[in-house]
Design a protein around this motif. Structure first.
Motif, PDB file in Angstrom:
ATOM      1  N   GLY A  70       0.778  -1.225   0.000  1.00 19.94           N
ATOM      2  CA  GLY A  70       0.000   0.000   0.000  1.00 19.94           C
ATOM      3  C   GLY A  70       0.815   1.283   0.000  1.00 19.94           C
ATOM      4  N   THR A  71       2.127   1.184   0.233  1.00 16.00           N
ATOM      5  CA  THR A  71       2.937   2.393   0.151  1.00 16.00           C
ATOM      6  C   THR A  71       3.020   2.801  -1.315  1.00 16.00           C
ATOM      7  OG1 THR A  71       4.991   1.123  -0.018  1.00 16.00           O
ATOM      8  CG2 THR A  71       4.330   1.826   2.192  1.00 16.00           C
ATOM      9  N   PRO A  72       3.231   4.091  -1.589  1.00 16.00           N
ATOM     10  CA  PRO A  72       3.260   4.521  -2.996  1.00 16.00           C
ATOM     11  C   PRO A  72       4.251   3.732  -3.857  1.00 16.00           C
ATOM     12  CG  PRO A  72       3.189   6.428  -1.557  1.00 16.00           C
ATOM     13  CD  PRO A  72       3.374   5.225  -0.671  1.00 16.00           C
ATOM     14  N   PHE A  77       5.354  -0.212  -7.962  1.00 16.24           N
ATOM     15  CA  PHE A  77       6.182  -1.347  -8.370  1.00 16.24           C
ATOM     16  C   PHE A  77       5.327  -2.448  -8.997  1.00 16.24           C
ATOM     17  CE2 PHE A  77       8.321  -5.416  -7.301  1.00 16.24           C
ATOM     18  CZ  PHE A  77       9.488  -5.238  -8.034  1.00 16.24           C
ATOM     19  N   TYR A  78       4.286  -2.874  -8.298  1.00 14.72           N
ATOM     20  CA  TYR A  78       3.469  -3.976  -8.818  1.00 14.72           C
ATOM     21  C   TYR A  78       2.594  -3.546  -9.991  1.00 14.72           C
ATOM     22  CZ  TYR A  78       5.374  -6.977  -5.309  1.00 14.72           C
ATOM     23  OH  TYR A  78       6.261  -7.723  -4.568  1.00 14.72           O
ATOM     24  N   ARG A  79       2.222  -2.278 -10.050  1.00 12.22           N
ATOM     25  CA  ARG A  79       1.508  -1.771 -11.230  1.00 12.22           C
ATOM     26  C   ARG A  79       2.431  -1.817 -12.443  1.00 12.22           C
ATOM     27  NH1 ARG A  79      -3.706  -2.015 -11.538  1.00 12.22           N
ATOM     28  NH2 ARG A  79      -4.756  -0.913  -9.890  1.00 12.22           N
ATOM     29  N   ALA A  80       3.660  -1.327 -12.280  1.00 18.53           N
ATOM     30  CA  ALA A  80       4.605  -1.290 -13.395  1.00 18.53           C
ATOM     31  C   ALA A  80       5.054  -2.693 -13.797  1.00 18.53           C
ATOM     32  CB  ALA A  80       5.821  -0.435 -13.028  1.00 18.53           C
ATOM     33  N   LEU A  81       5.185  -3.568 -12.817  1.00 22.18           N
ATOM     34  CA  LEU A  81       5.709  -4.899 -13.080  1.00 22.18           C
ATOM     35  C   LEU A  81       4.658  -5.834 -13.675  1.00 22.18           C
ATOM     36  CD1 LEU A  81       8.558  -6.022 -12.633  1.00 22.18           C
ATOM     37  CD2 LEU A  81       7.732  -7.023 -10.502  1.00 22.18           C
ATOM     38  N   VAL A  82       3.508  -5.934 -13.025  1.00 22.79           N
ATOM     39  CA  VAL A  82       2.501  -6.907 -13.444  1.00 22.79           C
ATOM     40  C   VAL A  82       1.091  -6.333 -13.550  1.00 22.79           C
ATOM     41  CG1 VAL A  82       3.744  -8.969 -12.704  1.00 22.79           C
ATOM     42  CG2 VAL A  82       2.301  -7.753 -11.062  1.00 22.79           C
ATOM     43  N   ASP A  83       0.971  -5.022 -13.465  1.00 20.81           N
ATOM     44  CA  ASP A  83      -0.308  -4.328 -13.570  1.00 20.81           C
ATOM     45  C   ASP A  83      -1.335  -4.877 -12.585  1.00 20.81           C
ATOM     46  OD1 ASP A  83      -2.006  -2.350 -14.507  1.00 20.81           O
ATOM     47  OD2 ASP A  83      -2.800  -3.604 -16.127  1.00 20.81           O
ATOM     48  N   ARG A  84      -0.913  -4.996 -11.324  1.00 25.38           N
ATOM     49  CA  ARG A  84      -1.818  -5.476 -10.272  1.00 25.38           C
ATOM     50  C   ARG A  84      -1.882  -4.474  -9.134  1.00 25.38           C
ATOM     51  NH1 ARG A  84      -0.334 -11.878  -9.762  1.00 25.38           N
ATOM     52  NH2 ARG A  84      -0.991 -12.441 -11.859  1.00 25.38           N
ATOM     53  N   ALA A  85      -3.072  -4.348  -8.568  1.00 26.61           N
ATOM     54  CA  ALA A  85      -3.314  -3.486  -7.418  1.00 26.61           C
ATOM     55  C   ALA A  85      -2.921  -4.232  -6.137  1.00 26.61           C
ATOM     56  CB  ALA A  85      -4.789  -3.104  -7.370  1.00 26.61           C
ATOM     57  N   PRO A  86      -2.765  -3.512  -5.027  1.00 28.30           N
ATOM     58  CA  PRO A  86      -2.399  -4.168  -3.758  1.00 28.30           C
ATOM     59  C   PRO A  86      -3.354  -5.295  -3.363  1.00 28.30           C
ATOM     60  CG  PRO A  86      -2.192  -1.799  -3.525  1.00 28.30           C
ATOM     61  CD  PRO A  86      -2.808  -2.048  -4.879  1.00 28.30           C
ATOM     62  N   GLN A  88      -5.040  -7.226  -5.334  1.00 31.68           N
ATOM     63  CA  GLN A  88      -4.767  -8.373  -6.205  1.00 31.68           C
ATOM     64  C   GLN A  88      -3.500  -9.101  -5.758  1.00 31.68           C
ATOM     65  OE1 GLN A  88      -4.920  -5.868  -9.742  1.00 31.68           O
ATOM     66  NE2 GLN A  88      -6.460  -7.266 -10.599  1.00 31.68           N
ATOM     67  N   MET A  89      -2.495  -8.340  -5.339  1.00 27.36           N
ATOM     68  CA  MET A  89      -1.266  -8.973  -4.864  1.00 27.36           C
ATOM     69  C   MET A  89      -1.519  -9.734  -3.566  1.00 27.36           C
ATOM     70  SD  MET A  89       0.873  -8.621  -7.202  1.00 27.36           S
ATOM     71  CE  MET A  89       2.081  -9.576  -6.294  1.00 27.36           C
ATOM     72  N   SER A  90      -2.324  -9.161  -2.696  1.00 27.20           N
ATOM     73  CA  SER A  90      -2.664  -9.836  -1.439  1.00 27.20           C
ATOM     74  C   SER A  90      -3.389 -11.152  -1.709  1.00 27.20           C
ATOM     75  CB  SER A  90      -3.530  -8.917  -0.581  1.00 27.20           C
ATOM     76  OG  SER A  90      -3.882  -9.539   0.611  1.00 27.20           O
ATOM     77  N   ALA A  91      -4.331 -11.143  -2.633  1.00 28.45           N
ATOM     78  CA  ALA A  91      -5.056 -12.363  -2.997  1.00 28.45           C
ATOM     79  C   ALA A  91      -4.111 -13.388  -3.625  1.00 28.45           C
ATOM     80  CB  ALA A  91      -6.200 -12.028  -3.955  1.00 28.45           C
ATOM     81  N   LYS A 107       9.464  -8.519   4.129  1.00 24.72           N
ATOM     82  CA  LYS A 107       8.977  -7.146   4.219  1.00 24.72           C
ATOM     83  C   LYS A 107       9.994  -6.267   4.938  1.00 24.72           C
ATOM     84  CE  LYS A 107       4.734  -7.872   2.663  1.00 24.72           C
ATOM     85  NZ  LYS A 107       4.954  -8.568   1.430  1.00 24.72           N
ATOM     86  N   ALA A 108      10.241  -5.109   4.355  1.00 25.05           N
ATOM     87  CA  ALA A 108      11.072  -4.091   4.987  1.00 25.05           C
ATOM     88  C   ALA A 108      10.146  -2.983   5.470  1.00 25.05           C
ATOM     89  CB  ALA A 108      12.084  -3.538   3.995  1.00 25.05           C
ATOM     90  N   GLY A 109      10.597  -2.221   6.450  1.00 26.66           N
ATOM     91  CA  GLY A 109       9.792  -1.143   6.988  1.00 26.66           C
ATOM     92  C   GLY A 109       9.807   0.111   6.140  1.00 26.66           C
ATOM     93  N   GLY A 110      10.786   0.230   5.257  1.00 25.21           N
ATOM     94  CA  GLY A 110      10.911   1.410   4.413  1.00 25.21           C
ATOM     95  C   GLY A 110      12.109   1.279   3.498  1.00 25.21           C
ATOM     96  N   TRP A 111      12.340   2.296   2.669  1.00 23.47           N
ATOM     97  CA  TRP A 111      13.392   2.212   1.657  1.00 23.47           C
ATOM     98  C   TRP A 111      14.778   2.101   2.274  1.00 23.47           C
ATOM     99  CZ3 TRP A 111      17.163   5.908   1.246  1.00 23.47           C
ATOM    100  CH2 TRP A 111      16.909   7.158   1.822  1.00 23.47           C
TER     101      TRP A 111
END
Length: 145
Positions: A70-72, A77-86, A88-91, A107-111
């Motif tokens: 859900g972070t920007p 990243f997932y939109r550009a990579l596989v055109d999926r929303a958060p 959809q990735m969770s599912a 999972k990392a806490g941030g960049w």
């Protein structure tokens, strides 16, 4: 009316567009320079992050590291990579985890954590805003718009 003054409406418009433009930053997929990978294709990154084939081209295992859902940057990243929303990735991950076929990226806490993890582990791979790449610590192998 204050918006009718010259220049004010342009400033308001600019202020409204600024957050949208910050979400349009390029993302860099990063690896540890010690892994010996110069670049990765989009499909190779998809395979690593979606657990189809978690190996670098040289056969070394890859450990993907994700930013919080859900972070920007994660959404971009997932939109550009596989055109999926958060959602959809969770599912997607729920199905794979439930079936025992694969586990999601760490999972990392941030960049900053992504860069630290990739710099510390030659098998790690992550993504950050391209502006945050520190060439002394990590190597960009793919840039996504």
């Amino acid at each position: 009316m204050i918006l009718s003054k010259p220049g004010v409406s342009a400033l308001v418009l600019l202020a409204l567009l600024a957050p949208a433009c910050s979400a349009c930053a390029e993302l860099a997929v990063i690896v540890n320079p010690r892994i010996g990978v110069e670049q990765l294709s989009r499909s190779q990154v998809i395979n690593i992050f979606l657990a189809s084939n978690r190996e670098f081209p040289n056969g070394e295992p890859a450990v993907p590291i994700d930013l919080p859902p859900g972070t920007p940057e994660n959404v971009q990243f997932y939109r550009a990579l596989v055109d999926r929303a958060p959602e959809q990735m969770s599912a997607y991950w729920s199905r794979l985890v439930f079936s025992g076929k694969a586990s999601p990226p760490l999972k990392a806490g941030g960049w900053k954590e992504v860069i630290q993890a990739v710099a510390a582990n030659p098998r790690a791979i992550g993504y950050v805003d391209a502006e945050h790449v520190d060439p002394a610590r990590v190597k960009a192998v793919l840039v996504l718009p």
